[in-house]
Design an enzyme around this catalytic site. Structure first.
Site, PDB file in Angstrom:
ATOM      1  N   VAL A  11       0.838  -1.213   0.000  1.00 49.11           N
ATOM      2  CA  VAL A  11       0.000   0.000   0.000  1.00 49.11           C
ATOM      3  C   VAL A  11       0.867   1.255   0.000  1.00 49.11           C
ATOM      4  CG1 VAL A  11      -1.700   1.336   1.332  1.00 49.11           C
ATOM      5  CG2 VAL A  11      -1.964  -1.138   1.099  1.00 49.11           C
ATOM      6  N   THR A 121      -5.505  -0.350   6.649  1.00 45.99           N
ATOM      7  CA  THR A 121      -6.846  -0.816   7.031  1.00 45.99           C
ATOM      8  C   THR A 121      -6.869  -1.013   8.536  1.00 45.99           C
ATOM      9  OG1 THR A 121      -7.085  -1.920   4.916  1.00 45.99           O
ATOM     10  CG2 THR A 121      -8.540  -2.639   6.678  1.00 45.99           C
ATOM     11  N   ASN A 226     -14.724  -4.707   2.205  1.00 46.58           N
ATOM     12  CA  ASN A 226     -13.969  -5.963   2.056  1.00 46.58           C
ATOM     13  C   ASN A 226     -14.771  -7.156   2.541  1.00 46.58           C
ATOM     14  OD1 ASN A 226     -11.788  -4.899   0.815  1.00 46.58           O
ATOM     15  ND2 ASN A 226     -10.307  -5.439   2.391  1.00 46.58           N
ATOM     16  N   LEU A 268     -18.241 -13.239  -8.153  1.00 45.09           N
ATOM     17  CA  LEU A 268     -19.126 -14.424  -8.129  1.00 45.09           C
ATOM     18  C   LEU A 268     -18.422 -15.603  -8.781  1.00 45.09           C
ATOM     19  CD1 LEU A 268     -22.674 -12.996  -8.991  1.00 45.09           C
ATOM     20  CD2 LEU A 268     -21.839 -13.854  -6.766  1.00 45.09           C
ATOM     21  N   GLY A 271     -14.550 -21.250  -6.233  1.00 42.55           N
ATOM     22  CA  GLY A 271     -13.240 -21.891  -6.322  1.00 42.55           C
ATOM     23  C   GLY A 271     -12.794 -22.399  -4.969  1.00 42.55           C
ATOM     24  N   GLY A 275      -8.145 -15.590  -0.430  1.00 45.65           N
ATOM     25  CA  GLY A 275      -6.914 -15.483   0.352  1.00 45.65           C
ATOM     26  C   GLY A 275      -6.382 -14.069   0.249  1.00 45.65           C
ATOM     27  N   CYS A 278      -5.638  -9.270   2.744  1.00 43.92           N
ATOM     28  CA  CYS A 278      -6.696  -8.306   3.059  1.00 43.92           C
ATOM     29  C   CYS A 278      -7.999  -8.977   3.472  1.00 43.92           C
ATOM     30  CB  CYS A 278      -6.905  -7.371   1.864  1.00 43.92           C
ATOM     31  SG  CYS A 278      -5.523  -6.279   1.637  1.00 43.92           S
ATOM     32  N   ARG A 345       0.575 -14.672   0.785  1.00 46.83           N
ATOM     33  CA  ARG A 345      -0.002 -14.595   2.130  1.00 46.83           C
ATOM     34  C   ARG A 345      -1.443 -15.088   2.135  1.00 46.83           C
ATOM     35  NH1 ARG A 345       1.519  -8.433   3.418  1.00 46.83           N
ATOM     36  NH2 ARG A 345       0.664  -8.279   1.310  1.00 46.83           N
TER      37      ARG A 345
HETATM   38  C1  UDX Z   1      -9.029  -6.980  -1.912  1.00 49.30           C
HETATM   39  C2  UDX Z   1     -10.137  -6.030  -2.348  1.00 49.30           C
HETATM   40  O1  UDX Z   1     -10.610  -6.446  -3.640  1.00 49.30           O
HETATM   41  C3  UDX Z   1      -9.565  -4.615  -2.456  1.00 49.30           C
HETATM   42  O2  UDX Z   1     -10.611  -3.712  -2.804  1.00 49.30           O
HETATM   43  C4  UDX Z   1      -8.992  -4.218  -1.102  1.00 49.30           C
HETATM   44  O3  UDX Z   1      -8.467  -2.908  -1.149  1.00 49.30           O
HETATM   45  C5  UDX Z   1      -7.904  -5.202  -0.712  1.00 49.30           C
HETATM   46  O4  UDX Z   1      -8.443  -6.541  -0.669  1.00 49.30           O
HETATM   47  P1  UDX Z   1      -7.010  -8.251  -3.025  1.00 49.30           P
HETATM   48  O5  UDX Z   1      -6.874  -8.878  -1.684  1.00 49.30           O
HETATM   49  O6  UDX Z   1      -5.813  -7.711  -3.701  1.00 49.30           O
HETATM   50  O7  UDX Z   1      -8.068  -7.004  -2.935  1.00 49.30           O
HETATM   51  O8  UDX Z   1      -7.617  -9.337  -4.001  1.00 49.30           O
HETATM   52  P2  UDX Z   1      -9.059  -9.676  -4.604  1.00 49.30           P
HETATM   53  O9  UDX Z   1      -9.027  -9.454  -6.040  1.00 49.30           O
HETATM   54  O10 UDX Z   1     -10.125  -9.028  -3.797  1.00 49.30           O
HETATM   55  O11 UDX Z   1      -9.121 -11.269  -4.352  1.00 49.30           O
HETATM   56  C6  UDX Z   1      -9.081 -11.704  -3.016  1.00 49.30           C
HETATM   57  C7  UDX Z   1      -9.229 -13.223  -3.025  1.00 49.30           C
HETATM   58  O12 UDX Z   1     -10.556 -13.582  -3.440  1.00 49.30           O
HETATM   59  C8  UDX Z   1      -8.280 -13.950  -3.977  1.00 49.30           C
HETATM   60  O13 UDX Z   1      -7.782 -15.113  -3.329  1.00 49.30           O
HETATM   61  C9  UDX Z   1      -9.173 -14.350  -5.145  1.00 49.30           C
HETATM   62  O14 UDX Z   1      -8.728 -15.558  -5.754  1.00 49.30           O
HETATM   63  C10 UDX Z   1     -10.504 -14.575  -4.456  1.00 49.30           C
HETATM   64  N1  UDX Z   1     -11.668 -14.391  -5.308  1.00 49.30           N
HETATM   65  C11 UDX Z   1     -11.901 -13.177  -5.861  1.00 49.30           C
HETATM   66  C12 UDX Z   1     -12.548 -15.453  -5.508  1.00 49.30           C
HETATM   67  O15 UDX Z   1     -12.321 -16.558  -5.010  1.00 49.30           O
HETATM   68  N2  UDX Z   1     -13.654 -15.260  -6.279  1.00 49.30           N
HETATM   69  C13 UDX Z   1     -13.931 -14.050  -6.856  1.00 49.30           C
HETATM   70  O16 UDX Z   1     -14.926 -13.948  -7.553  1.00 49.30           O
HETATM   71  C14 UDX Z   1     -13.027 -12.977  -6.641  1.00 49.30           C
END
Ligand code: UDX
Length: 451
Positions: A11, A121, A226, A268, A271, A275, A278, A345
């Site tokens: 960040v 955060t 989030n 949506l 899987g 992870g 965040c 992570r």
């Molecule tokens: C997230 C939020 O999207 C972002 O707005 C915030 O500022 C930080 O946290 P990030 O953690 O980088 O961002 O990844 P993100 O794209 O949200 O995916 C998070 C996890 O959810 C990943 O493991 C991804 O594989 C999973 N995911 C995402 C799903 O399993 N299904 C989905 O439809 C979307």
């Protein structure tokens, strides 16, 4: 006005480099001396598209500096962004010790008024604690610093784009002056008038919403956002399990739901779960925070439970297909928590790897970016130079992170090289009929299995 960014993690680096790109003089600081040395040499310690170019260009132009001397950085700056980590404690609450330490440093070292901005955060009411610490430790100086909450909404793998093309900018503060300072800082973003470092031609973007609130509201918007994203993911994962029971296709269910503009298509994708540093951490902190306020957030606890069960569900699929996992050779494609990053992570892919090792499988892995981060944690894995080597003579192949480059692999070649053409798709990345036509025994999430 010079800007100090405290904490050069994902960040902090993105915030500092992007503010410098907008023309602001920025000094980044971190207590990890090696990280500062690397940054000064233009080496960015995280993989984030466009970030290294942005850092190097702004260091070259002298608009972005790095120092290990936090006192000097905050004294020479007028705005201080706190971007330090807030990792989970044993009990799931956010560890705010780094924020407390920065606040005390600001209070005891500054001889003039600063605008202190919490970007990390943080749980609701952290801003009030920040104000208290600044007053308590800054009492002798008689200076009343200003405090604002300006939560980040950056997604890894697209963070620079998210910074320049945000949906909203949230400013939480009780000070009109602080609000004005931050609004001026973000003016080019609010107007969408800047030379975009990501796009040669920016996609049609509506101007971001500027939302000014009090501090607790801004802090809550972040946790609420989030947690809602995590809720959507767990909801579609629960539906995927129902689809497997009723013989339905979750991809079509998601498509049918997402066509409703009130629901939306994003987040949506079923899987092996969510992870990253965040969503899992923020939802834990939010649940604990609510409970400390006397509210039992059963809804979010269930979101966590559904997510935790994804790995069990996926391993059960593998056991049913393989019968015995021990001593089998299994390829895992993808280790990062999602594509587009080297961040491992809270990675669901690594949770799967850990379960395979527990069950005495022989595991070969490939990930385009994350292997060097995984290697010290899992030295017993075989790290391969490409997907073909990982799959060679395998009894099963698991797709754990949906890197786009996996789509263009020669899957006939992979199928012919495997001891058994068993493919478990943990991210519904492939088209079932196409993989079955190639000769794979294809299993995915919430969709009928095909042979
Ligand atoms: C997230 C939020 O999207 C972002 O707005 C915030 O500022 C930080 O946290 P990030 O953690 O980088 O961002 O990844 P993100 O794209 O949200 O995916 C998070 C996890 O959810 C990943 O493991 C991804 O594989 C999973 N995911 C995402 C799903 O399993 N299904 C989905 O439809 C979307």
């Amino acid at each position: 006005m010079k800007i100090a960014v405290i904490g050069c993690g994902h960040v902090g680096l993105v915030t500092g480099a992007c503010l410098a790109e907008l023309g602001h003089p920025v000094v980044g600081t971190d207590d990890d001396a090696q990280k500062i040395v690397a940054l000064r040499q233009g080496r960015v310690p995280v993989f984030e598209p466009h970030l290294d170019a942005l850092v190097m260009e702004n260091v070259r132009r002298g608009r972005l500096q790095f120092t290990g001397d936090i006192a000097a950085a905050i004294q020479e700056s007028g705005v201080i962004f706190i971007c330090v980590g807030t990792p989970p404690l044993e009990n799931g609450e956010a560890d705010l010790s780094a924020i407390d330490k920065v606040a005390r440093t600001i209070a005891t070292h500054c001889q003039s008024q600063k605008l202190v901005v919490e970007k990390s955060t943080v749980p609701v009411r952290t801003g009030e604690e920040l104000e208290r610490v600044l007053q308590l430790y800054g009492g002798r100086s008689g200076i009343a610093h200003e405090v604002a909450s300006n939560p980040e909404f950056l997604s890894e793998g697209r963070a620079i784009e998210d910074f320049f093309h945000p949906d909203r900018i949230v400013i939480g503060t009780s000070s009109e002056k602080a609000r004005g300072t931050l609004e001026n800082l973000y003016q080019p973003i609010l107007e969408q008038k800047f030379a975009c470092p990501v796009h040669s031609h920016c996609p049609p973007i509506r101007k971001p919403l500027l939302l000014t609130t009090n501090i607790p509201t801004a802090e809550l918007i972040k946790h609420a956002s989030n947690s809602f994203l995590a809720l959507k993911i767990s909801y579609i994962n629960a539906l995927a399990d129902l689809c497997e029971i009723f013989g339905a296709d979750v991809s079509k269910v998601a498509e049918g739901m997402g066509a409703d503009r009130r629901i939306g298509r994003e987040f949506l994708r079923p899987g092996i779960g969510f992870g990253g540093f965040c969503l899992p951490k923020d939802i834990q902190a939010f649940v604990r925070l609510a409970e400390r306020g006397g509210y039992h957030f059963a809804l979010l606890r269930e979101v966590e439970k559904i997510n935790e069960r994804r790995i069990d569900h996926f391993m059960e699929k593998l056991r049913k297909a393989l019968w015995v996992i021990a001593d089998k050779q299994i390829a895992v494609l993808g280790l990062a928590f999602k594509p587009g990053t080297d961040d491992i992570r809270f990675s669901p892919a690594l949770a799967v790897v850990a379960r395979l090792l527990e069950q005495k499988a022989k595991v070969k892995v490939f990930d385009p970016k994350a292997m060097e981060r995984a290697r010290p944690l899992f030295p017993q894995l075989t790290y391969c130079r490409d997907a073909y080597e990982a799959a060679h003579e395998g009894d099963a192949l698991l797709l754990a992170t949906e890197w786009e480059e996996f789509r263009s692999l020669d899957w006939s070649k992979i199928r012919n090289s495997m001891a058994r053409p068993l493919l478990l798709d943990g991210r519904n990345f492939f088209e079932p009929k196409a993989m079955a036509a190639l000769g794979f025994e294809y299993h995915s999430i919430g969709r009928p299995d095909l042979r």
